[in-house]
Design a protein around this motif. Structure first.
Motif: not given
Length: 241
Positions: A182-186, A220-227
């Protein structure tokens, strides 16, 4: 009046343009250009260096050298020795044997793809690919990349003889996949995957045998991830404020 000794002279460099990139902070920026192929950026030229005639003939080249300023770390000064991530972040080598940001002069070099040259009124900008530059980076010079001289056959890469081993697997939760769709970023999901495949964690964190959570601003996003080990799981992607 006596001439100023060469060792005490200062050189002033003008900012000729500003980078607008998806990397909003130093964390997760690729450690070398070209590693994240889907990373695009814009170099916005500033007056008086936005004169269109200054770019005549540049479109004949596929790649450019950018000379830029490490503006986010320049106030921290320099160190004669540093710990390169390639050596696990434990072994020290001389700063001049690395591409560390903590240099006597905070100057960096990056080779990027030239995708397009654009002009709108008194605005001139370059569209670039394969960038490794944080948003807002001041650029002080542009030079064309010449493959017959810049790509030296038989050159040796010291302690970094080959590209990094990208063994990291990146998975997305259903919620994160939906946010990308749904993002506007390709190609947002592809871009995030390429960034996290580089394993942006500090080198000393890579041996920890437990889940580690991180967050990073991309576009323009906050990306949360775990490793954990060689697995990265993207948990959420939310618009930044």
């Amino acid at each position: 009046m006596a001439d100023t000794p060469p060792e005490t002279q200062h050189t002033v460099l003008d900012t000729i343009g500003i980078i607008r990139s998806p990397y909003k902070e130093k964390f997760a920026v690729p450690r070398q250009p070209g590693l994240v192929t889907s990373a695009t950026a814009r170099l916005e030229m500033v007056a008086p260096y936005n004169e269109p005639s200054a770019f005549k003939g540049l479109g004949e080249f596929s790649h450019l050298w950018l000379m830029f300023v490490f503006h986010q770390t320049q106030d921290k000064g320099w160190n004669p020795t540093v710990r390169p991530p390639r050596l696990g972040g434990n072994e020290r080598v001389g700063v001049f044997a690395t591409r560390s940001t903590f240099r006597p002069n905070p100057i960096g070099l990056s080779v990027v793809r030239l995708l397009d040259m654009c002009k709108d009124g008194n605005k001139v900008w370059l569209e670039l690919g394969g960038v490794d530059l944080v948003d807002g980076t001041p650029v002080v010079d542009i030079k064309p990349y010449l493959p017959w001289v810049d790509g030296v056959q038989g050159a040796h890469g010291g302690f970094a003889p080959a590209p990094p081993d990208l063994g990291m697997e990146v998975r997305f939760t259903p919620e994160a996949e939906l946010a990308c769709a749904h993002s506007h970023t390709a190609n947002l999901q592809r871009f995030i995957s390429e960034v996290l495949m580089q394993d942006p964690r500090p080198a000393y964190k890579r041996k920890q045998q437990e889940w580690q959570q991180y967050g990073v601003r991309l576009y323009d996003y906050n990306v949360r991830f775990e490793v954990f080990g060689q697995l990265t799981r993207v948990l959420s992607i939310e618009p930044s404020e």
